[in-house]
Design a protein around this motif. Sequence first.
Motif, mmCIF file in Angstrom:
data_model
loop_
_atom_site.group_PDB
_atom_site.id
_atom_site.type_symbol
_atom_site.label_atom_id
_atom_site.label_comp_id
_atom_site.label_asym_id
_atom_site.label_seq_id
_atom_site.Cartn_x
_atom_site.Cartn_y
_atom_site.Cartn_z
ATOM 1 N N GLU A 116 -5.112 -5.501 9.104
ATOM 2 C CA GLU A 116 -4.732 -7.018 9.030
ATOM 3 C C GLU A 116 -3.640 -7.122 8.145
ATOM 4 O O GLU A 116 -2.508 -7.750 8.199
ATOM 5 N N THR A 117 -3.948 -6.490 7.046
ATOM 6 C CA THR A 117 -3.137 -6.731 5.661
ATOM 7 C C THR A 117 -1.492 -6.202 6.099
ATOM 8 O O THR A 117 -0.473 -6.421 5.928
ATOM 9 N N GLN A 193 9.504 4.888 -2.862
ATOM 10 C CA GLN A 193 10.113 4.053 -4.085
ATOM 11 C C GLN A 193 11.131 3.270 -3.546
ATOM 12 O O GLN A 193 11.584 2.104 -3.701
ATOM 13 N N GLN A 194 11.854 3.885 -2.305
ATOM 14 C CA GLN A 194 13.167 3.165 -1.729
ATOM 15 C C GLN A 194 12.613 2.018 -1.117
ATOM 16 O O GLN A 194 13.448 0.886 -0.984
ATOM 17 N N LEU A 195 11.524 2.313 -0.140
ATOM 18 C CA LEU A 195 11.217 1.091 0.580
ATOM 19 C C LEU A 195 10.554 -0.037 -0.096
ATOM 20 O O LEU A 195 10.674 -1.299 0.182
ATOM 21 N N ALA A 196 9.872 0.480 -1.442
ATOM 22 C CA ALA A 196 9.373 -0.696 -2.224
ATOM 23 C C ALA A 196 10.561 -1.602 -2.736
ATOM 24 O O ALA A 196 10.298 -2.805 -2.983
ATOM 25 N N GLY A 197 11.380 -1.060 -3.084
ATOM 26 C CA GLY A 197 12.737 -1.609 -3.543
ATOM 27 C C GLY A 197 13.281 -2.628 -2.396
ATOM 28 O O GLY A 197 13.936 -3.832 -3.007
ATOM 29 N N GLU A 198 12.860 -2.518 -1.400
ATOM 30 C CA GLU A 198 13.531 -3.155 -0.130
ATOM 31 C C GLU A 198 12.383 -4.266 0.309
ATOM 32 O O GLU A 198 12.314 -4.884 1.136
ATOM 33 N N GLY A 199 11.164 -4.209 -0.470
ATOM 34 C CA GLY A 199 10.145 -5.124 -0.023
ATOM 35 C C GLY A 199 9.382 -4.685 0.891
ATOM 36 O O GLY A 199 8.966 -5.604 1.754
ATOM 37 N N ARG A 200 9.381 -3.365 1.471
ATOM 38 C CA ARG A 200 8.781 -3.149 2.632
ATOM 39 C C ARG A 200 7.286 -2.430 2.860
ATOM 40 O O ARG A 200 7.001 -1.655 3.437
ATOM 41 N N VAL A 201 6.905 -2.320 1.291
ATOM 42 C CA VAL A 201 5.457 -1.734 1.278
ATOM 43 C C VAL A 201 4.460 -2.605 0.700
ATOM 44 O O VAL A 201 4.624 -3.438 -0.102
ATOM 45 N N GLY A 202 3.636 -2.763 1.606
ATOM 46 C CA GLY A 202 2.541 -3.775 1.234
ATOM 47 C C GLY A 202 1.185 -2.928 0.566
ATOM 48 O O GLY A 202 1.201 -1.913 0.664
ATOM 49 N N ALA A 203 0.366 -3.947 -0.031
ATOM 50 C CA ALA A 203 -0.651 -3.552 -0.823
ATOM 51 C C ALA A 203 -1.987 -4.006 -0.210
ATOM 52 O O ALA A 203 -2.124 -5.372 0.032
ATOM 53 N N PHE A 204 -3.126 -3.311 -0.216
ATOM 54 C CA PHE A 204 -4.270 -3.557 0.298
ATOM 55 C C PHE A 204 -5.225 -3.233 -0.898
ATOM 56 O O PHE A 204 -5.391 -2.009 -1.425
ATOM 57 N N ASP A 205 -5.838 -4.447 -1.904
ATOM 58 C CA ASP A 205 -6.566 -4.072 -2.852
ATOM 59 C C ASP A 205 -8.111 -3.887 -2.282
ATOM 60 O O ASP A 205 -8.621 -4.637 -1.584
ATOM 61 N N ILE A 206 -8.729 -2.658 -2.679
ATOM 62 C CA ILE A 206 -10.079 -2.514 -2.375
ATOM 63 C C ILE A 206 -11.048 -3.299 -3.023
ATOM 64 O O ILE A 206 -12.176 -3.168 -2.806
ATOM 65 N N GLY A 207 -10.474 -4.044 -4.060
ATOM 66 C CA GLY A 207 -11.741 -4.907 -4.593
ATOM 67 C C GLY A 207 -12.587 -3.909 -5.482
ATOM 68 O O GLY A 207 -12.398 -3.175 -6.070
ATOM 69 N N ASP A 208 -13.924 -4.457 -5.130
ATOM 70 C CA ASP A 208 -15.128 -3.727 -5.825
ATOM 71 C C ASP A 208 -15.410 -2.488 -5.228
ATOM 72 O O ASP A 208 -16.316 -1.838 -5.742
#
Length: 236
Positions: A116-117, A193-208
């Motif tokens: 979903e993220t 690294q390049q994709l992150a600079g373009e804002g193309r990498v999402g993050a899913f925090d696994i929490g606990d």
Amino acid sequence: MKAVILAGGSGTRGRPYTEYFPKAMIPVNGRPLIDHIVGYLRTFSFIGEIVIIADFEGLGAQIRGYYGRQKGITFVQDSQSGTGGDLVHAESRLGEEFVLWFVDNLCAIDLDSMKETFHGTGSAVCIATRKKRREETGFAEVRDKIVTKFSEKPVLELPISECLGIYMMNKEVIRRVRSVRTKKVNLSYDVLQQLAGEGRVGAFDIGDTRWMDVESPMILERRKKDVAHITKLMGS
């Protein structure tokens, strides 16, 4: 969606054990490490096939021997061209989107929520991250060179997110890998690294949710409680 398990690599951190069997075959509660991952991936209805990339001409042959001709598992020979190059090598086996799981990661991650993220951010890649980390040693609060309090194996809030070896991505990543002009392509440094600079990498925090980097059998022995907790959540 298919799931790719990267089970190649020399396993240098696991030596001398990995001189005799691949990291994927490290025994965890009586089963190979990779089998806990395969079994967990199969619990998600959106994953239709599992692709295992390893050196089947070397120690990785043990993985193929373990699974045999089991339905829903495909084997692809490690290309020796880096983590990015392996994806290009396996491209014909992949769909437009896929899960990428490095075999030394043990975690009962919620892949439904991660998907979903991934779709919600519209990114080319979504990487599992965490901001909390359970430490293996004791810590002390110090004031004016005096210890005022001890904390035994605390859970720390990290100042920046830690990246884990579980991803969801689409084929744009493979197209980017093809554009890198090096013999071995490191997925993180040469592409993400390049994709992150373009804002193309999402993050899913696994929490606990607990996560382990299974680098060697010694780690498993030292963290038996974590192993038991994680594998139980993974249904194995």
